[in-house]
Motif scaffolding. Structure first.
Motif, PDB file in Angstrom:
ATOM      1  N   LEU A 211      16.376  21.558 -23.773  1.00  0.00           N
ATOM      2  CA  LEU A 211      16.601  20.125 -23.921  1.00  0.00           C
ATOM      3  C   LEU A 211      15.365  19.384 -23.435  1.00  0.00           C
ATOM      4  O   LEU A 211      14.821  19.716 -22.378  1.00  0.00           O
ATOM      5  CB  LEU A 211      17.821  19.700 -23.095  1.00  0.00           C
ATOM      6  CG  LEU A 211      18.117  18.201 -22.967  1.00  0.00           C
ATOM      7  CD1 LEU A 211      18.527  17.617 -24.309  1.00  0.00           C
ATOM      8  CD2 LEU A 211      19.213  17.965 -21.940  1.00  0.00           C
ATOM      9  N   GLN A 212      14.920  18.410 -24.201  1.00  0.00           N
ATOM     10  CA  GLN A 212      13.838  17.533 -23.758  1.00  0.00           C
ATOM     11  C   GLN A 212      14.374  16.114 -23.713  1.00  0.00           C
ATOM     12  O   GLN A 212      14.824  15.593 -24.734  1.00  0.00           O
ATOM     13  CB  GLN A 212      12.643  17.622 -24.702  1.00  0.00           C
ATOM     14  CG  GLN A 212      11.426  16.817 -24.241  1.00  0.00           C
ATOM     15  CD  GLN A 212      10.150  17.262 -24.931  1.00  0.00           C
ATOM     16  OE1 GLN A 212       9.737  18.418 -24.790  1.00  0.00           O
ATOM     17  NE2 GLN A 212       9.524  16.369 -25.681  1.00  0.00           N
ATOM     18  N   ILE A 213      14.378  15.505 -22.513  1.00  0.00           N
ATOM     19  CA  ILE A 213      14.850  14.131 -22.390  1.00  0.00           C
ATOM     20  C   ILE A 213      13.637  13.201 -22.341  1.00  0.00           C
ATOM     21  O   ILE A 213      12.654  13.488 -21.653  1.00  0.00           O
ATOM     22  CB  ILE A 213      15.775  13.941 -21.173  1.00  0.00           C
ATOM     23  CG1 ILE A 213      15.070  14.239 -19.866  1.00  0.00           C
ATOM     24  CG2 ILE A 213      17.016  14.808 -21.295  1.00  0.00           C
ATOM     25  CD1 ILE A 213      15.915  13.891 -18.642  1.00  0.00           C
ATOM     26  N   VAL A 214      13.729  12.112 -23.088  1.00  0.00           N
ATOM     27  CA  VAL A 214      12.584  11.231 -23.309  1.00  0.00           C
ATOM     28  C   VAL A 214      12.976   9.807 -22.948  1.00  0.00           C
ATOM     29  O   VAL A 214      14.036   9.311 -23.365  1.00  0.00           O
ATOM     30  CB  VAL A 214      12.109  11.299 -24.774  1.00  0.00           C
ATOM     31  CG1 VAL A 214      10.886  10.416 -24.990  1.00  0.00           C
ATOM     32  CG2 VAL A 214      11.796  12.745 -25.168  1.00  0.00           C
ATOM     33  N   SER A 215      12.123   9.146 -22.179  1.00  0.00           N
ATOM     34  CA  SER A 215      12.431   7.794 -21.721  1.00  0.00           C
ATOM     35  C   SER A 215      12.385   6.787 -22.866  1.00  0.00           C
ATOM     36  O   SER A 215      13.314   6.019 -23.074  1.00  0.00           O
ATOM     37  CB  SER A 215      11.459   7.386 -20.610  1.00  0.00           C
ATOM     38  OG  SER A 215      11.743   6.093 -20.127  1.00  0.00           O
ATOM     39  N   ARG A 216      11.284   6.779 -23.601  1.00  0.00           N
ATOM     40  CA  ARG A 216      11.093   5.790 -24.665  1.00  0.00           C
ATOM     41  C   ARG A 216      11.503   6.388 -26.005  1.00  0.00           C
ATOM     42  O   ARG A 216      10.681   6.751 -26.838  1.00  0.00           O
ATOM     43  CB  ARG A 216       9.644   5.327 -24.690  1.00  0.00           C
ATOM     44  CG  ARG A 216       9.219   4.641 -23.384  1.00  0.00           C
ATOM     45  CD  ARG A 216       7.730   4.459 -23.316  1.00  0.00           C
ATOM     46  NE  ARG A 216       7.316   3.958 -21.999  1.00  0.00           N
ATOM     47  CZ  ARG A 216       6.097   4.081 -21.519  1.00  0.00           C
ATOM     48  NH1 ARG A 216       5.161   4.693 -22.240  1.00  0.00           N
ATOM     49  NH2 ARG A 216       5.796   3.610 -20.317  1.00  0.00           N
ATOM     50  N   LEU A 217      12.802   6.501 -26.187  1.00  0.00           N
ATOM     51  CA  LEU A 217      13.356   7.101 -27.396  1.00  0.00           C
ATOM     52  C   LEU A 217      14.648   6.385 -27.759  1.00  0.00           C
ATOM     53  O   LEU A 217      15.522   6.197 -26.903  1.00  0.00           O
ATOM     54  CB  LEU A 217      13.618   8.594 -27.162  1.00  0.00           C
ATOM     55  CG  LEU A 217      14.083   9.421 -28.367  1.00  0.00           C
ATOM     56  CD1 LEU A 217      12.978   9.509 -29.414  1.00  0.00           C
ATOM     57  CD2 LEU A 217      14.511  10.816 -27.916  1.00  0.00           C
ATOM     58  N   ASP A 218      14.769   5.979 -29.016  1.00  0.00           N
ATOM     59  CA  ASP A 218      15.934   5.211 -29.451  1.00  0.00           C
ATOM     60  C   ASP A 218      17.095   6.083 -29.890  1.00  0.00           C
ATOM     61  O   ASP A 218      18.251   5.704 -29.732  1.00  0.00           O
ATOM     62  CB  ASP A 218      15.547   4.278 -30.611  1.00  0.00           C
ATOM     63  CG  ASP A 218      14.549   3.212 -30.184  1.00  0.00           C
ATOM     64  OD1 ASP A 218      14.599   2.822 -29.001  1.00  0.00           O
ATOM     65  OD2 ASP A 218      13.730   2.795 -31.018  1.00  0.00           O
TER      66      ASP A 218
END
Length: 371
Positions: free
Chosen positions: A343-350
């Motif tokens: 899993l890759q969690i991304v801050s600036r992602l809609d």
């Protein structure tokens, strides 16, 4: 309040109650008349400041356990006081209180009997979704002001800076001084300043020793005390089944990530604290226990976090500010560990997406779905 027993809250800092307690230690409970059929809850706050507090609690529970449930709360020092003296074995369960989280501010309830790690992970991977507006706003607030109630509720930059400064002073000049024989408080303050740029990096105690000009024993002692006072914590590497794995130096993180000026470090620290909270949820409520590690090999390939369930790799997690392509290290270590989900969690992602076998998920969505 749900039990209708708000009158059973007592705080050791209340001088009036201490006077009442000196005459009748159990009087506050003996005189209480419940107004509902629900079992009363007696809350004792900061009771550990009384030198013989455990002996008092043993007596209270052994003679009046049929009258009420007892909740004991206190500062980070409570865990230190708990370690010595009279045993309360068999009389209590300990629950670790963390800073506020995204899911807690959203008032999401988790049932320890139903919301197991497997079920939560199945929900995350089975139906990935974009964050709601409320999730996004809550996430931004947590990232900016941290999880401690005072600055989070105030939501003011000025009060946030003031709170951080006062917390440092109380932690070092009061708590640390009161609980230990440490005399070199200015050196401990220097240590605290040195930890911030090291957040998310490998922590070498020898490098700290050289920077501070003190002995290795002193550095070990100060780090242990800062952890026990819930200023920072260390995450150990996972070495099982990974060729040429790093197996010694841990990474360090803070309980208040809002102190960090670098947004990428703040995000990684927030994710670490959220995952540690989930691990403690499973441990404190008797689920299959999660443990938090990271993976790194001697070729410097690294994945930020690895959740381990009952000793077996469970989930690899990478944290990014804006990258939508999965880190190559995720696939490498997933293969080394026998196909662990990534899993890759991304801050600036809609909205969520896929990159190879890795789920790319907005950070706000993920943090709103874990305990």
């Amino acid at each position: 309040e749900r039990r209708g027993t708000t009158g059973l809250y007592r705080n050791w800092d209340d001088l009036a109650w201490r006077r009442e307690w000196a005459a009748e230690p159990y009087g506050f409970l003996d005189r209480f008349i419940p107004h509902t059929r629900k079992r009363p809850l007696a809350v004792l706050d900061e009771i550990h400041k009384f030198p013989r507090w455990k002996q008092y609690l043993k007596g209270l529970w052994d003679t009046r356990s049929d009258r009420a449930d007892i909740l004991v709360t206190g500062s980070g020092r409570l865990d230190i006081y708990r370690r010595g003296g009279d045993s309360l074995l068999g009389r209590y369960h300990q629950y670790r209180l963390h800073p506020l989280s995204v899911s807690e501010l959203l008032k999401t309830n988790f049932d320890p009997d139903k919301d197991t790690p497997d079920r939560i992970l199945k929900g995350i991977f089975g139906s990935p979704r974009p964050p709601s507006r409320r999730e996004s706003e809550t996430y931004q607030s947590i990232l900016r002001f941290g999880g401690f109630p005072d600055p989070q509720i105030a939501a003011s930059d000025r009060r946030h800076r003031l709170w951080i400064r006062e917390r440092h002073e109380r932690l070092i000049r009061e708590d640390l001084r009161d609980l230990t024989r440490i005399q070199m408080l200015s050196s401990v303050e220097h240590l605290v300043a040195l930890l911030q740029p090291r957040v998310g990096s490998l922590l070498s105690l020898n490098n700290l020793r050289q920077d501070l000009g003190v002995s290795m024993d002193a550095v070990r002692l100060w780090m242990d005390q800062l952890e026990r006072l819930f200023y920072c914590y260390r995450i150990r590497p996972f070495a099982g089944r990974i060729a040429r794995a790093l197996s010694r130096e841990p990474k360090v993180y803070l309980y208040d990530w809002s102190e960090l000026s670098d947004e990428a470090k703040r995000l990684e620290n927030l994710a670490a604290s959220a995952l540690l909270r989930w691990c403690h949820f499973t441990q404190d409520f008797g689920q299959e226990a999660l443990d938090l590690r990271f993976v790194r090999d001697k070729e410097k390939r690294e994945v930020d976090f690895l959740l381990v369930k009952e000793g077996k790799p469970f989930l690899l997690i990478e944290v990014k500010m804006s990258e939508r392509d999965a880190s190559p290290s995720l696939a490498h270590f997933s293969k080394s560990l026998g196909g662990v989900p990534t899993l890759q969690i991304v801050s600036r992602l809609d909205r969520p997406g896929r990159s190879g076998n890795t789920l790319i998920l907005p950070a706000a969505t993920f943090l709103g779905q874990i305990p």
